[in-house]
Design a protein around this motif. Sequence first.
Motif, PDB file in Angstrom:
ATOM      1  N   VAL A  45      16.159   1.109  -6.721  1.00  0.00           N
ATOM      2  CA  VAL A  45      14.935   0.658  -7.395  1.00  0.00           C
ATOM      3  C   VAL A  45      14.967   1.085  -8.868  1.00  0.00           C
ATOM      4  O   VAL A  45      15.150   2.263  -9.172  1.00  0.00           O
ATOM      5  CB  VAL A  45      13.680   1.233  -6.707  1.00  0.00           C
ATOM      6  CG1 VAL A  45      12.417   0.850  -7.481  1.00  0.00           C
ATOM      7  CG2 VAL A  45      13.598   0.731  -5.265  1.00  0.00           C
ATOM      8  N   SER A  47      12.761   1.040 -12.342  1.00  0.00           N
ATOM      9  CA  SER A  47      11.404   0.878 -12.856  1.00  0.00           C
ATOM     10  C   SER A  47      11.348   1.231 -14.338  1.00  0.00           C
ATOM     11  O   SER A  47      12.292   1.785 -14.897  1.00  0.00           O
ATOM     12  CB  SER A  47      10.438   1.770 -12.069  1.00  0.00           C
ATOM     13  OG  SER A  47       9.109   1.578 -12.503  1.00  0.00           O
ATOM     14  N   ARG A  55       5.337  -2.016 -16.926  1.00  0.00           N
ATOM     15  CA  ARG A  55       5.126  -1.262 -15.682  1.00  0.00           C
ATOM     16  C   ARG A  55       3.644  -1.299 -15.286  1.00  0.00           C
ATOM     17  O   ARG A  55       3.323  -1.529 -14.113  1.00  0.00           O
ATOM     18  CB  ARG A  55       5.576   0.189 -15.851  1.00  0.00           C
ATOM     19  CG  ARG A  55       5.230   1.061 -14.633  1.00  0.00           C
ATOM     20  CD  ARG A  55       5.939   2.380 -14.653  1.00  0.00           C
ATOM     21  NE  ARG A  55       5.507   3.254 -13.577  1.00  0.00           N
ATOM     22  CZ  ARG A  55       6.169   4.328 -13.171  1.00  0.00           C
ATOM     23  NH1 ARG A  55       7.319   4.658 -13.749  1.00  0.00           N
ATOM     24  NH2 ARG A  55       5.710   5.089 -12.200  1.00  0.00           N
ATOM     25  N   VAL A  59       2.639  -2.853 -11.638  1.00  0.00           N
ATOM     26  CA  VAL A  59       2.092  -2.060 -10.527  1.00  0.00           C
ATOM     27  C   VAL A  59       0.660  -2.481 -10.195  1.00  0.00           C
ATOM     28  O   VAL A  59       0.236  -2.389  -9.030  1.00  0.00           O
ATOM     29  CB  VAL A  59       2.165  -0.540 -10.813  1.00  0.00           C
ATOM     30  CG1 VAL A  59       3.611  -0.102 -10.966  1.00  0.00           C
ATOM     31  CG2 VAL A  59       1.347  -0.134 -12.028  1.00  0.00           C
ATOM     32  N   ILE A  64       0.855  -1.706  -6.227  1.00  0.00           N
ATOM     33  CA  ILE A  64       1.472  -0.374  -6.223  1.00  0.00           C
ATOM     34  C   ILE A  64       0.518   0.652  -6.833  1.00  0.00           C
ATOM     35  O   ILE A  64       0.515   1.815  -6.458  1.00  0.00           O
ATOM     36  CB  ILE A  64       2.810  -0.418  -6.993  1.00  0.00           C
ATOM     37  CG1 ILE A  64       3.801  -1.333  -6.257  1.00  0.00           C
ATOM     38  CG2 ILE A  64       3.406   0.975  -7.165  1.00  0.00           C
ATOM     39  CD1 ILE A  64       5.044  -1.663  -7.060  1.00  0.00           C
ATOM     40  N   ASP A  75      -0.257   5.724  -9.218  1.00  0.00           N
ATOM     41  CA  ASP A  75       0.900   4.835  -9.247  1.00  0.00           C
ATOM     42  C   ASP A  75       1.858   5.291  -8.154  1.00  0.00           C
ATOM     43  O   ASP A  75       2.437   6.368  -8.226  1.00  0.00           O
ATOM     44  CB  ASP A  75       1.573   4.920 -10.626  1.00  0.00           C
ATOM     45  CG  ASP A  75       2.743   3.946 -10.775  1.00  0.00           C
ATOM     46  OD1 ASP A  75       3.286   3.516  -9.745  1.00  0.00           O
ATOM     47  OD2 ASP A  75       3.114   3.645 -11.924  1.00  0.00           O
ATOM     48  N   THR A  77       4.745   4.173  -7.260  1.00  0.00           N
ATOM     49  CA  THR A  77       6.169   3.876  -7.427  1.00  0.00           C
ATOM     50  C   THR A  77       7.004   5.004  -6.823  1.00  0.00           C
ATOM     51  O   THR A  77       6.705   6.178  -7.024  1.00  0.00           O
ATOM     52  CB  THR A  77       6.529   3.718  -8.918  1.00  0.00           C
ATOM     53  OG1 THR A  77       5.787   2.618  -9.466  1.00  0.00           O
ATOM     54  CG2 THR A  77       8.013   3.442  -9.108  1.00  0.00           C
ATOM     55  N   SER A  78       8.029   4.638  -6.071  1.00  0.00           N
ATOM     56  CA  SER A  78       8.863   5.617  -5.373  1.00  0.00           C
ATOM     57  C   SER A  78       9.415   6.677  -6.320  1.00  0.00           C
ATOM     58  O   SER A  78       9.852   6.374  -7.436  1.00  0.00           O
ATOM     59  CB  SER A  78      10.025   4.894  -4.682  1.00  0.00           C
ATOM     60  OG  SER A  78      10.967   5.821  -4.187  1.00  0.00           O
ATOM     61  N   ALA A  81      12.941   6.085  -7.510  1.00  0.00           N
ATOM     62  CA  ALA A  81      13.244   5.023  -8.473  1.00  0.00           C
ATOM     63  C   ALA A  81      13.892   5.594  -9.728  1.00  0.00           C
ATOM     64  O   ALA A  81      13.540   6.687 -10.185  1.00  0.00           O
ATOM     65  CB  ALA A  81      11.963   4.276  -8.843  1.00  0.00           C
ATOM     66  N   LYS A 282       6.159  -4.867  -3.047  1.00  0.00           N
ATOM     67  CA  LYS A 282       5.386  -3.623  -3.035  1.00  0.00           C
ATOM     68  C   LYS A 282       6.073  -2.573  -2.158  1.00  0.00           C
ATOM     69  O   LYS A 282       6.228  -1.408  -2.559  1.00  0.00           O
ATOM     70  CB  LYS A 282       3.969  -3.903  -2.528  1.00  0.00           C
ATOM     71  CG  LYS A 282       3.060  -2.674  -2.414  1.00  0.00           C
ATOM     72  CD  LYS A 282       1.668  -3.110  -1.977  1.00  0.00           C
ATOM     73  CE  LYS A 282       0.701  -1.939  -1.898  1.00  0.00           C
ATOM     74  NZ  LYS A 282       0.961  -1.059  -0.744  1.00  0.00           N
ATOM     75  N   PHE A 285       9.281  -1.168  -3.934  1.00  0.00           N
ATOM     76  CA  PHE A 285       9.060  -0.291  -5.079  1.00  0.00           C
ATOM     77  C   PHE A 285       8.285   0.979  -4.712  1.00  0.00           C
ATOM     78  O   PHE A 285       8.350   1.966  -5.437  1.00  0.00           O
ATOM     79  CB  PHE A 285       8.367  -1.053  -6.210  1.00  0.00           C
ATOM     80  CG  PHE A 285       9.330  -1.877  -7.022  1.00  0.00           C
ATOM     81  CD1 PHE A 285       9.946  -1.346  -8.142  1.00  0.00           C
ATOM     82  CD2 PHE A 285       9.651  -3.161  -6.639  1.00  0.00           C
ATOM     83  CE1 PHE A 285      10.858  -2.074  -8.872  1.00  0.00           C
ATOM     84  CE2 PHE A 285      10.568  -3.913  -7.355  1.00  0.00           C
ATOM     85  CZ  PHE A 285      11.179  -3.371  -8.486  1.00  0.00           C
ATOM     86  N   GLU A 286       7.592   0.960  -3.579  1.00  0.00           N
ATOM     87  CA  GLU A 286       6.947   2.180  -3.095  1.00  0.00           C
ATOM     88  C   GLU A 286       7.892   3.028  -2.261  1.00  0.00           C
ATOM     89  O   GLU A 286       7.588   4.187  -1.953  1.00  0.00           O
ATOM     90  CB  GLU A 286       5.700   1.827  -2.281  1.00  0.00           C
ATOM     91  CG  GLU A 286       4.550   1.336  -3.127  1.00  0.00           C
ATOM     92  CD  GLU A 286       3.274   1.137  -2.326  1.00  0.00           C
ATOM     93  OE1 GLU A 286       2.214   1.041  -2.943  1.00  0.00           O
ATOM     94  OE2 GLU A 286       3.339   1.087  -1.074  1.00  0.00           O
TER      95      GLU A 286
END
Length: 293
Positions: A45, A47, A55, A59, A64, A75, A77-78, A81, A282, A285-286
């Motif tokens: 991933v 980002s 971003r 998101v 996200i 946020d 986001t993993s 990432a 989603k 990216f999570e």
Amino acid sequence: MKKRLKMKDLGVVLLASVSLLLTACNSKDSNETPQNESNSEPISVISREQGSGTRTAFVEITGILEKNDSGEETDNTSEEATVQNSTEAVLNAVSNDKNAIGYVSLGSLNDTVKSLLVDGVEATAANVKDGSYKIQRPFNIVYKDGASAEVLDFLKYIESDEGQKVIEEMGYVSDVKGITYEALDSNAKITIAGSTSITPLMEKLTEAYKVFNPNFQVDIQATGSSAGVKSVQEDSAEIGMVSRELKDSESDLKSAVIARDGIAVIVNKEAEVEDLSLEKIKDIFEGTQTSWK
């Protein structure tokens, strides 16, 4: 004696046949293994950094970014990432990793990566304009109330049919209003700072503006949307580029939407995936969907 020789020969033949069969089976297994492993390889991933307008818009649209009852934002986001600080860096990262996925401005998309369909819809200016492509955002510029006549003249050029034609040629959604630009013959020197996504478009706009105003000078700084706003607030830039919706904390500045842009979801050109739903994007990216299997 002859009979024994024949039985021995038959045993040799049978042994050779079994050996050949086992070799064929092993060969088949060895051919299938890489494919199975490939299907289960982890997704890389990619980002953008916090403060990036791309971003922020991405998101928010994909869900996200979550808000609680108090209005506080998270946020999701993993944490795994890889964060890149510019559009060009995202393109490079995805083009060099066969398992990568990222996102960039539609106008910055090039043939080093593959753009995915989102819920079956291609990321094009036409699909952004008619609303069928859902991952889209405004391109804003911000400036202070009481900006100089030269700054306002440049903004008039962007809003004119001449400026909007440049925007359209760059692959963004324009808004032609039948306004003809009349040159001021500006010799101003200004600084424009902010979004790395808007920067390529702004470079083209300033080049076209100089055809009418050859003595105009500009310093364009690709610093990120939030940094661009801060630069205008602190008087280190006359114009800020913001590739997202403006926040309440930025309402002290005047603003204008100069174009609309899609955010393309991109993968490596070798990737087999062609289409993803917003929900699946989603999940990826999570970090809840971690492989391409």
